[in-house]
Design a protein around this motif. Structure first.
Motif, PDB file in Angstrom:
ATOM      1  N   UNK A   1     115.904 -63.906  -1.611  1.00  0.00           N
ATOM      2  CA  UNK A   1     114.922 -63.387  -1.629  1.00  0.00           C
ATOM      3  C   UNK A   1     113.967 -64.230  -0.530  1.00  0.00           C
ATOM      4  N   UNK A   2     113.889 -65.445  -0.453  1.00  0.00           N
ATOM      5  CA  UNK A   2     113.255 -66.341   0.542  1.00  0.00           C
ATOM      6  C   UNK A   2     113.896 -66.236   1.882  1.00  0.00           C
ATOM      7  N   UNK A   3     115.116 -66.085   2.195  1.00  0.00           N
ATOM      8  CA  UNK A   3     115.889 -66.015   3.155  1.00  0.00           C
ATOM      9  C   UNK A   3     115.836 -64.654   3.912  1.00  0.00           C
ATOM     10  N   UNK A   4     115.558 -63.644   3.083  1.00  0.00           N
ATOM     11  CA  UNK A   4     115.185 -62.344   3.870  1.00  0.00           C
ATOM     12  C   UNK A   4     113.877 -62.429   4.352  1.00  0.00           C
ATOM     13  N   UNK A   5     113.014 -63.030   3.896  1.00  0.00           N
ATOM     14  CA  UNK A   5     111.661 -63.213   4.630  1.00  0.00           C
ATOM     15  C   UNK A   5     111.703 -64.231   5.883  1.00  0.00           C
ATOM     16  N   UNK A   6     112.226 -65.249   5.553  1.00  0.00           N
ATOM     17  CA  UNK A   6     112.192 -66.463   6.683  1.00  0.00           C
ATOM     18  C   UNK A   6     113.398 -66.732   7.403  1.00  0.00           C
ATOM     19  N   UNK A   7     114.805 -66.298   7.138  1.00  0.00           N
ATOM     20  CA  UNK A   7     115.919 -66.519   7.747  1.00  0.00           C
ATOM     21  C   UNK A   7     116.090 -68.070   7.986  1.00  0.00           C
ATOM     22  N   UNK A   8     115.575 -68.831   6.958  1.00  0.00           N
ATOM     23  CA  UNK A   8     115.631 -70.327   6.833  1.00  0.00           C
ATOM     24  C   UNK A   8     116.653 -70.671   5.706  1.00  0.00           C
TER      25      UNK A   8
ATOM     26  N   UNK B   1     118.227 -74.186   5.369  1.00  0.00           N
ATOM     27  CA  UNK B   1     118.450 -75.566   5.396  1.00  0.00           C
ATOM     28  C   UNK B   1     117.634 -76.091   4.225  1.00  0.00           C
ATOM     29  N   UNK B   2     116.796 -75.477   3.371  1.00  0.00           N
ATOM     30  CA  UNK B   2     115.972 -76.259   2.598  1.00  0.00           C
ATOM     31  C   UNK B   2     116.664 -75.684   1.121  1.00  0.00           C
ATOM     32  N   UNK B   3     116.531 -76.639   0.349  1.00  0.00           N
ATOM     33  CA  UNK B   3     116.978 -76.014  -1.228  1.00  0.00           C
ATOM     34  C   UNK B   3     116.307 -77.133  -2.284  1.00  0.00           C
ATOM     35  N   UNK B   4     116.162 -76.424  -3.629  1.00  0.00           N
ATOM     36  CA  UNK B   4     115.342 -76.821  -4.454  1.00  0.00           C
ATOM     37  C   UNK B   4     116.211 -76.923  -5.688  1.00  0.00           C
ATOM     38  N   UNK B   5     115.787 -77.887  -6.795  1.00  0.00           N
ATOM     39  CA  UNK B   5     116.516 -77.912  -8.051  1.00  0.00           C
ATOM     40  C   UNK B   5     115.836 -77.525  -9.218  1.00  0.00           C
ATOM     41  N   UNK B   6     114.521 -76.530  -8.995  1.00  0.00           N
ATOM     42  CA  UNK B   6     113.657 -75.946  -9.875  1.00  0.00           C
ATOM     43  C   UNK B   6     113.446 -74.798  -9.283  1.00  0.00           C
ATOM     44  N   UNK B   7     113.817 -73.848 -10.599  1.00  0.00           N
ATOM     45  CA  UNK B   7     113.182 -72.194 -10.147  1.00  0.00           C
ATOM     46  C   UNK B   7     111.838 -72.061  -9.857  1.00  0.00           C
ATOM     47  N   UNK B   8     111.684 -71.184  -8.991  1.00  0.00           N
ATOM     48  CA  UNK B   8     110.105 -70.917  -8.730  1.00  0.00           C
ATOM     49  C   UNK B   8     109.643 -71.545  -7.325  1.00  0.00           C
ATOM     50  N   UNK B   9     110.587 -72.485  -6.750  1.00  0.00           N
ATOM     51  CA  UNK B   9     110.275 -73.382  -5.617  1.00  0.00           C
ATOM     52  C   UNK B   9     110.238 -72.764  -4.393  1.00  0.00           C
ATOM     53  N   UNK B  10     110.878 -71.555  -4.161  1.00  0.00           N
ATOM     54  CA  UNK B  10     110.860 -70.838  -2.816  1.00  0.00           C
ATOM     55  C   UNK B  10     109.647 -69.956  -2.867  1.00  0.00           C
ATOM     56  N   UNK B  11     109.061 -69.575  -3.842  1.00  0.00           N
ATOM     57  CA  UNK B  11     108.039 -68.942  -4.038  1.00  0.00           C
ATOM     58  C   UNK B  11     106.688 -69.713  -3.864  1.00  0.00           C
ATOM     59  N   UNK B  12     106.841 -71.103  -4.330  1.00  0.00           N
ATOM     60  CA  UNK B  12     105.847 -72.053  -4.176  1.00  0.00           C
ATOM     61  C   UNK B  12     105.919 -72.290  -2.636  1.00  0.00           C
ATOM     62  N   UNK B  13     107.016 -72.435  -2.029  1.00  0.00           N
ATOM     63  CA  UNK B  13     106.911 -72.844  -0.576  1.00  0.00           C
ATOM     64  C   UNK B  13     106.281 -71.842   0.218  1.00  0.00           C
ATOM     65  N   UNK B  14     106.638 -70.585  -0.059  1.00  0.00           N
ATOM     66  CA  UNK B  14     105.943 -69.521   0.561  1.00  0.00           C
ATOM     67  C   UNK B  14     104.521 -69.762   0.650  1.00  0.00           C
ATOM     68  N   UNK B  15     103.881 -69.978  -0.667  1.00  0.00           N
ATOM     69  CA  UNK B  15     102.583 -69.947  -0.768  1.00  0.00           C
ATOM     70  C   UNK B  15     101.909 -71.086   0.001  1.00  0.00           C
ATOM     71  N   UNK B  16     102.665 -72.208  -0.174  1.00  0.00           N
ATOM     72  CA  UNK B  16     101.973 -73.453   0.328  1.00  0.00           C
ATOM     73  C   UNK B  16     102.063 -73.736   1.755  1.00  0.00           C
ATOM     74  N   UNK B  17     102.885 -72.590   2.591  1.00  0.00           N
ATOM     75  CA  UNK B  17     102.788 -72.424   3.938  1.00  0.00           C
ATOM     76  C   UNK B  17     101.915 -71.391   4.374  1.00  0.00           C
ATOM     77  N   UNK B  18     100.853 -70.939   3.605  1.00  0.00           N
ATOM     78  CA  UNK B  18      99.961 -70.209   3.813  1.00  0.00           C
ATOM     79  C   UNK B  18     100.321 -68.552   3.762  1.00  0.00           C
TER      80      UNK B  18
ATOM     81  N   UNK C   1     101.505 -64.852   2.233  1.00  0.00           N
ATOM     82  CA  UNK C   1     101.507 -63.971   0.950  1.00  0.00           C
ATOM     83  C   UNK C   1     103.053 -63.764   0.522  1.00  0.00           C
ATOM     84  N   UNK C   2     103.334 -63.310  -0.749  1.00  0.00           N
ATOM     85  CA  UNK C   2     104.539 -63.339  -1.156  1.00  0.00           C
ATOM     86  C   UNK C   2     105.755 -62.579  -0.645  1.00  0.00           C
ATOM     87  N   UNK C   3     105.091 -61.610   0.218  1.00  0.00           N
ATOM     88  CA  UNK C   3     106.050 -60.831   0.873  1.00  0.00           C
ATOM     89  C   UNK C   3     106.178 -60.990   2.437  1.00  0.00           C
ATOM     90  N   UNK C   4     105.336 -61.837   2.811  1.00  0.00           N
ATOM     91  CA  UNK C   4     105.116 -62.024   4.560  1.00  0.00           C
ATOM     92  C   UNK C   4     106.350 -62.514   4.984  1.00  0.00           C
TER      93      UNK C   4
END
Length: 240
Positions: A156-163, A165-182, A184-187
């Protein structure tokens, strides 16, 4: 001479091979076809990517697995045709740079080589960060397994960012990254967004690994999220 570098790579391969045997682990590269033989797949999607070499973990088929240890270092003798071709590729990389994309399959955020195993071996020996590749993503059937859920969040994150090279061990982290980089969820990320993020994250992950972060039970992405909880992302972009 490049054959001397092959000998150095061969020593690394043999060391990795012996370490794996001592641990009772499989000493060669894993083959994706073997993994898929007991995995349900829903689709495959073609991609073109610059692939982090750390994420290339095996081959597509079993045909070449015995030529490499689990770290992609060679195992065949110095006087073999394989060694001569490896040395030739090494010279080519040092003199001109390897530009031809390898052909790989991505499954669960790991990459398996169909064409270009020796190129990957040479680039890993040289501690390169990435290599260009033509990628086919193999999408597993959705399950309730944690790794599977994480992978679907990544897609889901890749469809928005095409990134990739980053990976997480906890669920919800990709949506948190989207928010913390300023965002919206579907930007959808712009090219400038991608360049800025690569600059900030590369600086952080290099420092994370230099300080021994790879020995911690978290990913560089996990640590980066915690970092963004403290420091404003736009300020970090401005420091680039």
């Amino acid at each position: 001479m490049a054959i001397n570098d092959y000998t150095a790579a061969l020593k690394k391969g043999k060391r990795n091979y012996q370490t794996a045997l001592a641990k009772g682990a499989y000493p060669y590269l894993p083959a994706l076809d073997d993994i898929l033989s007991y995995t349900e797949v829903t689709a495959s999607v073609p991609l073109g990517l610059d692939i982090p070499l750390s994420k290339i973990v095996g081959t597509k088929t079993a045909g070449r697995t015995n030529a490499f240890a689990g770290n992609f270092m060679p195992l065949l003798p110095e006087k073999s045709e394989f060694a001569a071709k490896w040395a030739s590729l090494y010279n080519h990389q040092v003199d001109d740079g390897i530009r031809d994309p390898i052909v790989v399959y991505e499954f669960m955020h790991r990459f398996y080589v169909q064409e270009g195993n020796k190129r990957v071996s040479v680039m890993k020996f040289l501690d390169a960060y990435s290599i260009p590749g033509t990628v086919t993503r193999i999408i597993p059937k959705k399950t309730d397994d944690k790794e599977n859920r994480l992978y679907y969040e990544f897609m889901d994150f890749y469809r928005l960012s095409e990134i990739n090279y980053i990976w997480f061990s906890k669920e919800g982290s990709f949506s948190r990254l989207q928010k913390l980089t300023g965002k919206s969820p579907d930007a959808v990320w712009s090219d400038t967004d991608k360049i800025d993020f690569n600059s900030v994250y590369t600086r952080f992950s290099d420092e994370f690994r230099a300080k021994g972060g790879d020995s911690l039970p978290i990913t560089a992405g996990d640590a980066f999220l915690s970092f963004l909880e403290i420091y404003d992302y736009e300020d970090l972009v401005g420091m680039g």
